[in-house]
Write a protein that holds these residues in place. Structure first.
Motif, short mmCIF file in Angstrom:
data_model
loop_
_atom_site.label_atom_id
_atom_site.label_comp_id
_atom_site.label_asym_id
_atom_site.label_seq_id
_atom_site.Cartn_x
_atom_site.Cartn_y
_atom_site.Cartn_z
N SER A 149 0.94 -1.01 -0.24
CA SER A 149 0.11 -0.17 -0.09
C SER A 149 0.96 1.23 -0.13
CB SER A 149 -1.04 -0.07 1.16
OG SER A 149 -0.21 0.27 2.27
N LEU A 150 2.24 1.16 0.55
CA LEU A 150 3.09 2.23 0.71
C LEU A 150 3.70 2.52 -0.71
CD1 LEU A 150 4.12 1.75 4.31
CD2 LEU A 150 2.72 3.40 3.62
N THR A 151 4.09 1.13 -1.36
CA THR A 151 4.59 1.09 -2.70
C THR A 151 3.74 2.07 -3.76
OG1 THR A 151 5.56 -0.90 -2.14
CG2 THR A 151 5.35 -0.22 -4.51
N LEU A 152 2.58 1.75 -3.45
CA LEU A 152 1.45 2.55 -4.38
C LEU A 152 1.23 3.84 -4.11
CD1 LEU A 152 -1.47 -0.12 -4.34
CD2 LEU A 152 0.24 0.48 -6.12
N ALA A 153 2.20 4.43 -3.23
CA ALA A 153 2.12 6.27 -2.97
C ALA A 153 2.70 6.57 -4.26
CB ALA A 153 3.11 6.27 -1.96
N ALA A 154 3.51 5.88 -4.81
CA ALA A 154 3.88 6.16 -6.45
C ALA A 154 2.82 6.60 -7.38
CB ALA A 154 4.97 5.39 -6.85
N VAL A 155 2.14 5.64 -7.32
CA VAL A 155 0.67 5.92 -8.19
C VAL A 155 -0.07 6.95 -7.62
CG1 VAL A 155 -1.43 4.72 -8.88
CG2 VAL A 155 1.01 3.43 -8.95
N SER A 156 -0.51 7.04 -6.47
CA SER A 156 -1.25 7.93 -5.85
C SER A 156 -0.81 9.28 -5.97
CB SER A 156 -1.43 7.67 -4.14
OG SER A 156 -1.91 6.55 -3.69
N LEU A 157 0.42 9.47 -5.90
CA LEU A 157 1.11 10.81 -5.81
C LEU A 157 0.71 11.44 -7.41
CD1 LEU A 157 3.25 13.04 -4.70
CD2 LEU A 157 4.98 11.60 -6.02
N ARG A 158 0.87 10.50 -8.36
CA ARG A 158 0.81 10.75 -9.85
C ARG A 158 -0.75 11.22 -10.19
NH1 ARG A 158 5.51 9.01 -8.54
NH2 ARG A 158 7.27 9.64 -9.56
N VAL A 159 -1.66 10.85 -9.37
CA VAL A 159 -3.02 10.68 -9.81
C VAL A 159 -3.46 12.05 -9.07
CG1 VAL A 159 -5.44 10.02 -9.28
CG2 VAL A 159 -3.52 8.40 -9.75
N TYR A 160 -3.02 12.17 -7.73
CA TYR A 160 -3.39 13.77 -7.23
C TYR A 160 -2.76 14.91 -7.70
CZ TYR A 160 -4.81 10.39 -3.27
OH TYR A 160 -5.53 9.56 -2.63
N LEU A 161 -1.51 14.78 -7.90
CA LEU A 161 -0.95 15.89 -8.53
C LEU A 161 -1.66 16.59 -9.64
CD1 LEU A 161 2.81 15.45 -8.04
CD2 LEU A 161 1.89 17.35 -7.26
N PRO A 162 -1.78 16.02 -10.73
CA PRO A 162 -2.67 16.59 -12.08
C PRO A 162 -4.15 16.88 -11.39
CG PRO A 162 -2.35 14.31 -12.33
CD PRO A 162 -1.51 14.46 -11.23
N LEU A 163 -4.67 16.03 -10.69
CA LEU A 163 -6.09 16.52 -10.28
C LEU A 163 -6.10 17.93 -9.42
CD1 LEU A 163 -7.57 13.12 -8.89
CD2 LEU A 163 -7.97 14.41 -11.19
N SER A 164 -5.06 18.14 -8.51
CA SER A 164 -4.88 19.21 -7.87
C SER A 164 -4.79 20.62 -8.76
CB SER A 164 -3.71 19.17 -6.75
OG SER A 164 -2.50 19.02 -7.66
N MET A 165 -3.63 20.32 -9.69
CA MET A 165 -3.51 21.45 -10.73
C MET A 165 -5.00 21.71 -11.54
SD MET A 165 -0.38 22.21 -10.22
CE MET A 165 -0.99 21.79 -8.54
N MET A 166 -5.78 20.72 -12.03
CA MET A 166 -7.03 20.78 -12.53
C MET A 166 -7.85 21.73 -11.97
SD MET A 166 -7.35 17.08 -14.43
CE MET A 166 -8.78 17.37 -14.96
N ALA A 167 -7.95 21.46 -10.45
CA ALA A 167 -8.59 22.16 -9.53
C ALA A 167 -8.35 23.56 -9.22
CB ALA A 167 -8.76 21.36 -8.40
N GLY A 168 -6.90 23.81 -10.03
CA GLY A 168 -6.61 25.21 -9.71
C GLY A 168 -5.89 25.60 -8.47
N MET A 169 -5.38 24.32 -7.45
CA MET A 169 -4.96 24.73 -6.28
C MET A 169 -3.43 25.30 -6.43
SD MET A 169 -6.00 21.04 -4.40
CE MET A 169 -5.29 21.79 -2.92
N ASP A 170 -2.94 25.86 -5.43
CA ASP A 170 -1.50 26.61 -5.45
C ASP A 170 -0.80 25.25 -5.21
OD1 ASP A 170 0.33 28.52 -4.57
OD2 ASP A 170 0.38 27.09 -2.98
N PHE A 171 0.28 25.18 -6.18
CA PHE A 171 1.09 23.96 -6.16
C PHE A 171 1.92 23.69 -4.67
CE2 PHE A 171 5.23 21.92 -7.17
CZ PHE A 171 4.80 20.71 -7.79
#
Length: 211
Positions: A149-171
């Motif tokens: 589940s911690l190994t999958l942080a690599a996947v979660s990170l790359r899902v959350y980052l573009p979503l946060s950018m699409m939402a217009g959040m401060d980087f």
């Protein structure tokens, strides 16, 4: 629904692993990063390359280790892949990740988040190894679930980052939050899944052929 979820997860793993291999194996280091991050990566190139490629090994081998048919019919293959997963993927990936967290250009809170992730990844990996050496299959499986589940942080990170950018959040704010969100919910979910299934697995005696 479970099969669809598994398929989506495998596709995400393959995409993240493939992107890492392409960006770090066939492109100049930091080619797609802002100048400060590019310079930081190039300064600590050994830590970056070790972390990326060790983590890719863990990411690709992890799902294979949960394949029941492999565990039951090819036990030696399962054991050797497990050694590579823990000894190369998790150990080298975790140590290099901890090292790189010290030199990250992110906020102190983000650096702490990634450092805690690396420490938890290493700890659960060590405990997974210790428990299987002791013949405790139940606890070995529990720690492997937590570890992957911690190994999958690599996947979660790359899902959350573009979503946060699409939402217009401060980087900066988003990255700090994601440094924790990419792994804590994964670990909580792993605990819920494990706790739900631990009782029947507890009936399997240490040293069983299902290891």
């Amino acid at each position: 629904m479970k099969k669809i979820a598994h398929l989506i997860l495998v596709l995400l793993i393959l995409f993240v692993a493939g992107s890492a291999i392409y960006n770090y194996g066939f492109k100049p280091l930091g080619w797609n990063l802002p100048p400060p991050m590019k310079f930081n990566y190039q300064t600590h190139w050994l830590g970056i390359y070790t972390h990326i490629f060790a983590s890719v090994i863990a990411l690709l081998l992890g799902p294979v280790q949960f394949w029941a048919r492999l565990r039951q019919q090819q036990r030696q293959v399962h054991r050797w892949l497990g050694r590579v997963y823990l000894g190369v993927g998790v150990l080298l990936g975790g140590l290099s990740g901890l090292y790189m967290s010290l030199f990250s250009l992110a906020s102190p809170a983000a650096r702490l988040g990634f450092a805690c992730l690396a420490l938890c990844w290493l700890y659960t990996g060590v405990r997974a190894y210790q428990t299987i050496r002791a013949g405790d299959i139940v606890q070995h499986r529990a720690y492997m679930v937590r570890n992957f589940s911690l190994t999958l942080a690599a996947v979660s990170l790359r899902v959350y980052l573009p979503l946060s950018m699409m939402a217009g959040m401060d980087f900066g704010m988003a990255y700090t939050a994601i440094a924790w969100l990419c792994w804590i919910p994964n670990l909580v979910l792993a605990e819920l899944i494990w706790n739900r299934s631990a009782r029947p697995l507890a009936l399997v005696p240490p040293g069983s052929a299902n290891a």
